[in-house]
Design a protein around this motif. Sequence first.
Motif, short mmCIF file in Angstrom:
data_model
loop_
_atom_site.label_atom_id
_atom_site.label_comp_id
_atom_site.label_asym_id
_atom_site.label_seq_id
_atom_site.Cartn_x
_atom_site.Cartn_y
_atom_site.Cartn_z
N LEU A 33 0.81 -1.22 0.00
CA LEU A 33 0.00 0.00 0.00
C LEU A 33 0.84 1.27 0.00
N PRO A 34 1.76 1.47 0.93
CA PRO A 34 2.56 2.70 0.86
C PRO A 34 3.50 2.72 -0.34
N TRP A 35 3.98 1.56 -0.75
CA TRP A 35 4.89 1.51 -1.90
C TRP A 35 4.18 2.01 -3.15
N VAL A 36 3.00 1.50 -3.42
CA VAL A 36 2.25 1.92 -4.61
C VAL A 36 1.83 3.38 -4.49
N ALA A 37 1.39 3.81 -3.32
CA ALA A 37 0.97 5.20 -3.15
C ALA A 37 2.12 6.17 -3.41
N ILE A 38 3.30 5.84 -2.93
CA ILE A 38 4.45 6.71 -3.15
C ILE A 38 4.86 6.70 -4.62
N MET A 39 4.81 5.56 -5.27
CA MET A 39 5.15 5.51 -6.69
C MET A 39 4.16 6.32 -7.54
N ILE A 40 2.89 6.26 -7.19
CA ILE A 40 1.89 7.06 -7.93
C ILE A 40 2.14 8.54 -7.71
#
Length: 147
Positions: free
Chosen positions: A91-98
Amino acid sequence: MSVAPQEQEQQPYRPGPLRRTLDIGLRVAGGVLVLAAGAVSAVLELLLAPLRIGGYLIGVVVLVAVAANVVLSWFAVEMVGRRWAVALPALPWVAIMIAAADRTDEGDVLLVGNWVGLTLVVAGAMTFAVMAFRSILAPTGSASGRY
């Protein structure tokens, strides 16, 4: 003729309230740790994305992302003790990449749409997806009970 001794019925182990509270507290702390580790992993990968040698992008960050996401997924399941915990570092990984792929008001972009940036996002997200799929399909009677 010998007769087998009567088998005693064993009561299932039930932990006391203090032990259960400690177990839940450690699982929650592990979940928070995994969330933070997912965010730190994404930030470190963003810092490595523009790495160049001799003016050429080398893309080593893709290998780092895949390895880190495999370890984070495994660690999440082990710390929380549930298969759905694979989603915690994702969840945080994808949010930061977006967020990193979007332009700021000044026009800055952290994750440029070159081959390294695109491969990083695809490989990292696919790693989490494969680990989640593997966790779902794992037999329930395996050695650790999770994988």
